[in-house]
Design an enzyme around this catalytic site. Structure first.
Site, PDB file in Angstrom:
ATOM      1  N   ASP A 222       0.835  -1.205   0.000  1.00 16.88           N
ATOM      2  CA  ASP A 222       0.000   0.000   0.000  1.00 16.88           C
ATOM      3  C   ASP A 222       0.876   1.264   0.000  1.00 16.88           C
ATOM      4  O   ASP A 222       1.894   1.318   0.691  1.00 16.88           O
ATOM      5  CB  ASP A 222      -0.873  -0.020   1.263  1.00 16.88           C
ATOM      6  CG  ASP A 222      -1.916   1.080   1.280  1.00 16.88           C
ATOM      7  OD1 ASP A 222      -2.777   1.080   0.390  1.00 16.88           O
ATOM      8  OD2 ASP A 222      -1.871   1.943   2.176  1.00 16.88           O
ATOM      9  N   GLU A 283       1.553  -0.634  -5.072  1.00 13.05           N
ATOM     10  CA  GLU A 283       0.579   0.406  -5.397  1.00 13.05           C
ATOM     11  C   GLU A 283       1.369   1.720  -5.409  1.00 13.05           C
ATOM     12  O   GLU A 283       1.485   2.400  -4.398  1.00 13.05           O
ATOM     13  CB  GLU A 283      -0.534   0.465  -4.348  1.00 13.05           C
ATOM     14  CG  GLU A 283      -1.648   1.397  -4.792  1.00 13.05           C
ATOM     15  CD  GLU A 283      -2.174   2.312  -3.704  1.00 13.05           C
ATOM     16  OE1 GLU A 283      -3.230   2.918  -3.926  1.00 13.05           O
ATOM     17  OE2 GLU A 283      -1.547   2.443  -2.643  1.00 13.05           O
TER      18      GLU A 283
HETATM   19  C1  BGC Z   1      -5.395   2.373  -0.421  1.00 14.12           C
HETATM   20  C2  BGC Z   1      -6.540   3.172   0.062  1.00 14.12           C
HETATM   21  C3  BGC Z   1      -6.157   3.769   1.401  1.00 14.12           C
HETATM   22  C4  BGC Z   1      -4.831   4.525   1.317  1.00 14.12           C
HETATM   23  C5  BGC Z   1      -4.250   4.762   2.674  1.00 14.12           C
HETATM   24  C6  BGC Z   1      -4.418   3.500  -0.647  1.00 14.12           C
HETATM   25  O1  BGC Z   1      -3.614   3.486  -1.570  1.00 14.12           O
HETATM   26  O2  BGC Z   1      -5.643   1.635  -1.579  1.00 14.12           O
HETATM   27  O3  BGC Z   1      -7.720   2.440   0.153  1.00 14.12           O
HETATM   28  O4  BGC Z   1      -7.144   4.659   1.792  1.00 14.12           O
HETATM   29  O5  BGC Z   1      -3.891   3.805   0.612  1.00 14.12           O
HETATM   30  O6  BGC Z   1      -3.815   3.558   3.216  1.00 14.12           O
END
Ligand code: BGC
Length: 565
Positions: A222, A283
């Site tokens: 993340d 991500e």
């Molecule tokens: C996740 C989100 C989240 C954020 C903070 C993002 O990239 O996919 O759902 O709110 O990170 O953790």
């Protein structure tokens, strides 16, 4: 034109030796909204285990589980209070073990979401940091700083939060006086870890081993571009007010700093030391030219390619969104990924119901009215295009049912922190619990009929059991396409992507081995064009189509896979 050279993608191309993640179809499960076994209206791990046959029958290779760890759920679980335990709302560690074992028994890999940029403010170490004074080792686990101004009353710098508002919150020290400030790039309940501190590195190495030991086949990382902040925490020249307000081509100052790359170099040997092909998918919202730094044999395995998700409907835009990442795949030596929907964006069946170029806000507002039928038709076509491409394809739960974004959630029930902080509709509309059975309470989501977000009536006709075995349903189209993708090796990177040139306006065409993929982005039905080498495609076998077939023609807003005879 050949967009991808077979020679550069041939190593390990043999199915027996190709690491699974290179061409996998991965299904994202958002645990709160997948299936509720205990009837409290919130999805849980036993609910997921009970529905694994759905994933097996869909034909996917892996599931990625969004966070199910101990959490106050201020950001749907992306606010973790204990990385090595399961939130009681979702079950127990024994339930996680059972889920992983059952998935493995069905031949499904399991990817766990790791959230290293921030924890929950309820994490024991943050509570200790608050209790200990400024300058203490406890406080050094997070990003604390003195405020500016005569009495420290101003935040340490001008950074803003991705969820709107300031990225700093001032605390009250143990003696009751106004104290230091802590950084939270997201919600106030999500304090950023201090990755300058070796103890933070050690903590996350242990977290990785904890889940690898329990059988996790990989991690979705993340905010993978976020952990390391620039030295001295300088003011930002360009600031963001909400995720969509970041000027195009710019990256907020707290993202994409080189120190982040060291973290992947530290993690990779840990993953490699385990049996099997354990992987990381990032991500990372970064400019394309930075991707080769993140991906490689000593860094991460792959990263989400969000360009395809952002491409608007049309030949040029979609072709560019395919060619660019393919060229980058050559540069990083690993196939790209493809994504159309996830838990953070408006579902693609709804996005495509707006004209290309429509300016979306954060979530779908009640006053916005997409053309639902058009949106679904185009979404199905875009999915067929995506599943024909080399690399890994990531699906989001419910897209195989053609679920739309839900706009009509009462504000009082919305939970997205962006909604609570700034009043934007936010991301709850893509997180509405899944409909499994048309005639059951909560459409089969929960045995008691409870559902943490209300499901709209239109979910009934879209329920999994209403589509099962129905020719032409979205569910059956996904199943057929995923099976054909495997049969024809479409995900494998060793067959090039060749675009068909000089097609009638509005038609996108590409060839993958013996499969020809056509997408009609125009508003008219078009005759099938001549195929590669002048082949008559009207004579080709239809493998799967997104619309009712019309002999020799392709309906508007539709895609088809043809086998050359
Ligand atoms: C996740 C989100 C989240 C954020 C903070 C993002 O990239 O996919 O759902 O709110 O990170 O953790």
């Amino acid at each position: 034109m050949t967009a991808q050279s077979p020679a550069q993608h041939a190593p390990g191309a043999d199915a027996a030796t190709t690491p699974w993640w290179r061409d996998a179809v991965v299904y994202q499960v958002y645990p709160r909204s997948f299936a509720d076994a205990d009837g409290d209206g919130m999805g849980d791990l036993p609910g997921i285990t009970a529905h694994l046959p759905h994933l097996r029958d869909l034909g996917v290779d892996a599931l990625w589980l969004s966070p199910f760890f101990t959490s106050p759920q201020r950001d749907g679980g992306y606010d973790v209070a204990d990385y090595c335990d399961v939130d009681p709302r979702f079950g127990s560690l024994a339930d996680a073990d059972e889920l992983i074992a059952s998935a493995h028994a069905m031949g499904l890999k399991v990817i766990v979401d790791i959230v290293p940029n921030h924890s929950s403010s309820e994490h024991e170490l943050f509570q200790q940091a608050l209790a200990a004074g400024p300058g203490s080792p406890e406080r050094d686990m997070y990003v604390f700083a003195d405020g500016r101004g005569e009495h420290g009353e101003l935040p340490p710098n001008n950074w803003t939060s991705i969820f709107h508002g300031e990225a700093w919150t001032r605390i009250t020290e143990a003696d009751g006086t106004p104290g230091q400030w802590y950084l939270h790039i997201f919600d106030t309940s999500q304090p950023d870890w201090n990755w300058q501190n070796p103890r933070v590195h050690a903590l996350f190495r242990d977290v990785l081993r904890f889940w690898l030991d329990r059988g996790a086949d990989g991690f979705r990382v993340d905010v993978a571009h976020g952990m390391v902040k620039p030295e001295g925490l300088p003011d930002a020249a360009v600031n963001a007010e909400g995720l969509l307000d970041i000027p195009e081509g710019e990256v907020p100052i707290y993202f994409d700093n080189d120190g982040v790359l060291e973290i992947y170099r530290e993690w990779r040997p840990i993953l490699d030391s385990y049996e099997g092909e354990r992987m990381m998918v990032l991500e990372a919202w970064i400019p394309e030219h930075r991707l080769p730094l993140y991906i490689g044999p000593e860094e991460a395995h792959q990263s989400f390619n969000f360009g395809f998700l952002q491409a608007t409907w049309g030949v040029e835009t979609m072709r560019a969104a395919i060619e660019k990442p393919l060229a980058l795949a050559d540069a990083v030596g690993a196939p790209t990924t493809w994504v159309l929907s996830n838990h953070d964006v408006i579902r693609h069946a709804t996005r495509y119901g707006f004209p290309p170029g429509y300016r979306f806000g954060e979530g779908l507002g009640r006053a916005e009215t997409p053309d639902a039928a058009l949106g679904l038709a185009r979404a199905r076509a875009a999915t067929l295009l995506m599943l024909s491409l080399p690399g890994a394809a990531y699906l989001y739960q419910g897209e195989e049912l053609g679920l739309p974004e839900v706009a009509e959630i009462p504000d009082a029930l919305r939970e997205d922190p962006a909604h609570l902080r700034a009043g934007v509709p936010g991301r709850d509309g893509c997180r509405v619990p899944l409909p499994w059975r048309a005639d059951a309470p909560a459409y089969g989501f929960s045995p008691t009929g409870e559902s943490w977000l209300p499901q709209p009536e239109e979910f009934g006709a879209l329920a999994a059991d209403a589509q099962e075995g129905v020719p032409g349903s979205t569910l059956e189209m996904y199943r057929a396409a995923i099976a054909l993708r495997r049969e024809h090796g479409l995900g494998r990177p060793d067959a090039p992507v060749e675009f068909l040139e000089d097609l009638p306006e509005g038609l996108l065409g590409l060839v993958r081995g013996e499969v020809v993929v056509l997408v009609n982005t125009s508003e008219q039905e078009l005759p099938l064009p001549a195929g590669p080498d002048g082949l008559d495609l009207a004579d080709a076998e239809v493998l799967v189509g997104s619309a009712e077939p019309v002999p020799g023609r392709l309906p508007a807003d539709a895609a088809v896979w043809l086998r050359r005879r």
